[in-house]
Design a protein around this motif. Structure first.
Motif, PDB file in Angstrom:
ATOM      1  N   UNK A   1      58.834 -49.176  16.162  1.00  0.00           N
ATOM      2  CA  UNK A   1      57.729 -48.727  16.667  1.00  0.00           C
ATOM      3  C   UNK A   1      58.285 -47.623  17.578  1.00  0.00           C
ATOM      4  N   UNK A   2      58.062 -46.346  17.311  1.00  0.00           N
ATOM      5  CA  UNK A   2      58.524 -45.141  18.424  1.00  0.00           C
ATOM      6  C   UNK A   2      57.223 -44.932  19.408  1.00  0.00           C
ATOM      7  N   UNK A   3      57.767 -45.343  20.688  1.00  0.00           N
ATOM      8  CA  UNK A   3      56.644 -44.913  21.572  1.00  0.00           C
ATOM      9  C   UNK A   3      56.983 -43.863  22.665  1.00  0.00           C
ATOM     10  N   UNK A   4      55.931 -43.009  22.786  1.00  0.00           N
ATOM     11  CA  UNK A   4      56.455 -41.821  23.567  1.00  0.00           C
ATOM     12  C   UNK A   4      55.794 -42.093  24.934  1.00  0.00           C
ATOM     13  N   UNK A   5      56.111 -41.898  26.112  1.00  0.00           N
ATOM     14  CA  UNK A   5      55.623 -41.994  27.385  1.00  0.00           C
ATOM     15  C   UNK A   5      55.359 -40.506  27.921  1.00  0.00           C
ATOM     16  N   UNK A   6      54.388 -39.921  27.882  1.00  0.00           N
ATOM     17  CA  UNK A   6      54.282 -38.496  28.179  1.00  0.00           C
ATOM     18  C   UNK A   6      54.067 -38.153  29.778  1.00  0.00           C
ATOM     19  N   UNK A   7      55.012 -37.813  30.223  1.00  0.00           N
ATOM     20  CA  UNK A   7      55.139 -37.623  31.641  1.00  0.00           C
ATOM     21  C   UNK A   7      55.098 -36.013  31.929  1.00  0.00           C
ATOM     22  N   UNK A   8      53.986 -35.711  32.968  1.00  0.00           N
ATOM     23  CA  UNK A   8      53.742 -34.263  33.307  1.00  0.00           C
ATOM     24  C   UNK A   8      54.125 -34.445  34.712  1.00  0.00           C
ATOM     25  N   UNK A   9      54.214 -32.856  35.231  1.00  0.00           N
ATOM     26  CA  UNK A   9      54.593 -32.803  36.691  1.00  0.00           C
ATOM     27  C   UNK A   9      53.426 -33.365  37.438  1.00  0.00           C
ATOM     28  N   UNK A  10      53.906 -34.224  38.515  1.00  0.00           N
ATOM     29  CA  UNK A  10      52.919 -35.086  39.470  1.00  0.00           C
ATOM     30  C   UNK A  10      52.707 -36.248  38.903  1.00  0.00           C
ATOM     31  N   UNK A  44      58.834 -38.205  27.168  1.00  0.00           N
ATOM     32  CA  UNK A  44      58.728 -36.764  26.691  1.00  0.00           C
ATOM     33  C   UNK A  44      57.871 -35.953  27.490  1.00  0.00           C
ATOM     34  N   UNK A  45      57.922 -34.717  27.328  1.00  0.00           N
ATOM     35  CA  UNK A  45      57.217 -33.799  28.282  1.00  0.00           C
ATOM     36  C   UNK A  45      56.940 -32.421  27.425  1.00  0.00           C
ATOM     37  N   UNK A  46      56.127 -31.803  28.059  1.00  0.00           N
ATOM     38  CA  UNK A  46      55.741 -30.591  27.518  1.00  0.00           C
ATOM     39  C   UNK A  46      56.441 -29.430  28.225  1.00  0.00           C
ATOM     40  N   UNK A  47      57.123 -29.617  29.228  1.00  0.00           N
ATOM     41  CA  UNK A  47      58.172 -28.598  29.862  1.00  0.00           C
ATOM     42  C   UNK A  47      59.714 -29.263  29.919  1.00  0.00           C
ATOM     43  N   UNK A  57      62.983 -36.430  39.959  1.00  0.00           N
ATOM     44  CA  UNK A  57      63.178 -35.815  38.783  1.00  0.00           C
ATOM     45  C   UNK A  57      63.102 -36.574  37.631  1.00  0.00           C
ATOM     46  N   UNK A  58      62.601 -36.383  36.373  1.00  0.00           N
ATOM     47  CA  UNK A  58      62.375 -37.228  35.299  1.00  0.00           C
ATOM     48  C   UNK A  58      63.171 -36.490  34.292  1.00  0.00           C
ATOM     49  N   UNK A  59      64.033 -37.139  33.500  1.00  0.00           N
ATOM     50  CA  UNK A  59      64.741 -36.645  32.606  1.00  0.00           C
ATOM     51  C   UNK A  59      63.693 -36.634  31.241  1.00  0.00           C
ATOM     52  N   UNK A  60      63.280 -35.549  30.565  1.00  0.00           N
ATOM     53  CA  UNK A  60      62.082 -35.842  29.255  1.00  0.00           C
ATOM     54  C   UNK A  60      62.962 -34.973  28.213  1.00  0.00           C
ATOM     55  N   UNK A  61      62.621 -35.441  26.895  1.00  0.00           N
ATOM     56  CA  UNK A  61      62.720 -34.850  25.805  1.00  0.00           C
ATOM     57  C   UNK A  61      61.524 -33.857  25.411  1.00  0.00           C
ATOM     58  N   UNK A  62      61.911 -32.753  24.867  1.00  0.00           N
ATOM     59  CA  UNK A  62      60.697 -31.671  24.679  1.00  0.00           C
ATOM     60  C   UNK A  62      59.880 -32.357  23.224  1.00  0.00           C
ATOM     61  N   UNK A  63      58.585 -32.256  23.678  1.00  0.00           N
ATOM     62  CA  UNK A  63      57.763 -32.830  22.663  1.00  0.00           C
ATOM     63  C   UNK A  63      58.047 -31.808  21.261  1.00  0.00           C
TER      64      UNK A  63
END
Length: 324
Positions: A1-10, A44-47, A57-63
């Motif tokens: 199962x591939x799970x994305x946790x979508x992290x946004x600023x703030x 993951x993130x959109x930025x 600071x959170x390291x994210x992969x681009x969606x």
């Protein structure tokens, strides 16, 4: 199962960590217990860069660079009060995140959100016609902003046709466990024992009714009137006259803000006052029942069980309540 946790600023730091740690703990425990679900969780993130509400600071992969996940989880934003939360909904990254949620949902992914993260999901329209929950103190704002969502803010976790919503703050733990449970109930139970997460089906025991009422002037006036009348009883005509509105207007306003009738909210206030007295005083439940307008303790006991559910036992154990 591939799970994305979508992290946004703030993003709310505890919420983000809770989702990652619950699923990460389950993944670590699975081999030792010979439980085989494959849990692959990614931030993951959109930025390209994301900073939490506390400035980490959170390291994210681009969606845009990733394949369609099986599950997407949306943690809360750090905005816990209405005005900054409404402002956050107009941010470009939040709007873009909503577009990605719609793309993933259309591709078959299950979507989960907790606390104020439920607003990000509701903004997309994906929750329209579905049952949901949210942070109890944001329930009136949620209900007014998303009237097509069937909200029950007393619930800790609500599943509805591919969407899962969770309540306030530490309900992120419940959301994470829910994902694990969908793959292996045994692994979820084990994970809960390691992390000392007790079953919590309701937010009702934590709710403060007047904090919700104070988001609307008419409801607030009704709440002040009701608190002074708990022992005397409820009269719709007296309530409407006291706050300067028609009975119909009062009923409509309470339903729009609180999702319940004036009488139901009056009962909530009685129960909340009774719980406070149980926590802070030495009176028996029969004595308390008389002070909040019930003829005997049996009626109050029934209402407490109905409204607080499992929370009644937890409340009794925590505060060593006697004569219950």
């Amino acid at each position: 199962m591939l799970i994305y946790v979508l992290a946004l600023d703030g993003v709310f730091d505890i919420g983000l960590s809770a989702l990652i740690d619950v699923i990460g703990t389950a993944k670590e425990l699975a081999p030792a217990e010979k439980i085989s679900p494959q849990l692959d969780v990614r931030l993951v993130g959109v930025r390209k860069r994301v900073r939490t509400a506390q400035g980490l600071t959170v390291p994210v992969s681009a969606a845009a660079d990733l394949r369609t996940p099986d599950v997407v989880l949306v943690p809360a934003l750090g905005s816990m009060t209405p005005i900054p939360l409404i402002d956050a909904m107009t941010r470009r990254d939040v709007i873009d995140a909503g577009e990605w949620l719609k793309i993933w949902a259309q591709a078959g992914a299950s979507i989960g959100a907790a606390c104020s993260g439920t607003f990000i999901l509701a903004e997309t329209g994906l929750l329209d016609g579905h049952r949901a929950t949210t942070s109890w103190w944001l329930s009136s704002l949620f209900r007014q902003r998303y009237p097509r969502v069937m909200l029950d803010e007393t619930r800790m976790l609500v599943n509805s046709a591919g969407f899962t919503t969770a309540g306030a703050a530490l309900a992120h733990l419940d959301l994470g466990l829910g994902v694990v449970r969908s793959q292996s109930p045994a692994l979820a139970a084990l994970c809960a024992r390691y992390l000392l997460i007790e079953p919590r089906g309701t937010q009702a025991v934590f709710m403060i009714p007047d904090h919700v009422a104070h988001t609307d002037p008419m409801v607030e006036r009704f709440e002040y009137w009701a608190r002074a009348r708990l022992a005397q009883g409820f009269s719709m005509s007296d309530a409407a006259r006291a706050i300067g509105a028609s009975e119909r207007t009062l009923g409509r306003r309470l339903h729009a803000v609180l999702g319940k009738s004036p009488l139901a909210y009056f009962q909530d206030l009685r129960v909340a006052h009774a719980v406070q007295m149980l926590q802070t005083g030495n009176e028996s439940i029969d004595q308390i029942a008389n002070q909040v307008g019930y003829a005997d303790g049996a009626t109050l006991r029934t209402l407490l069980r109905r409204k607080l559910g499992r929370g009644v036992r937890e409340l009794r154990e925590r505060d060593s309540l006697r004569n219950y």
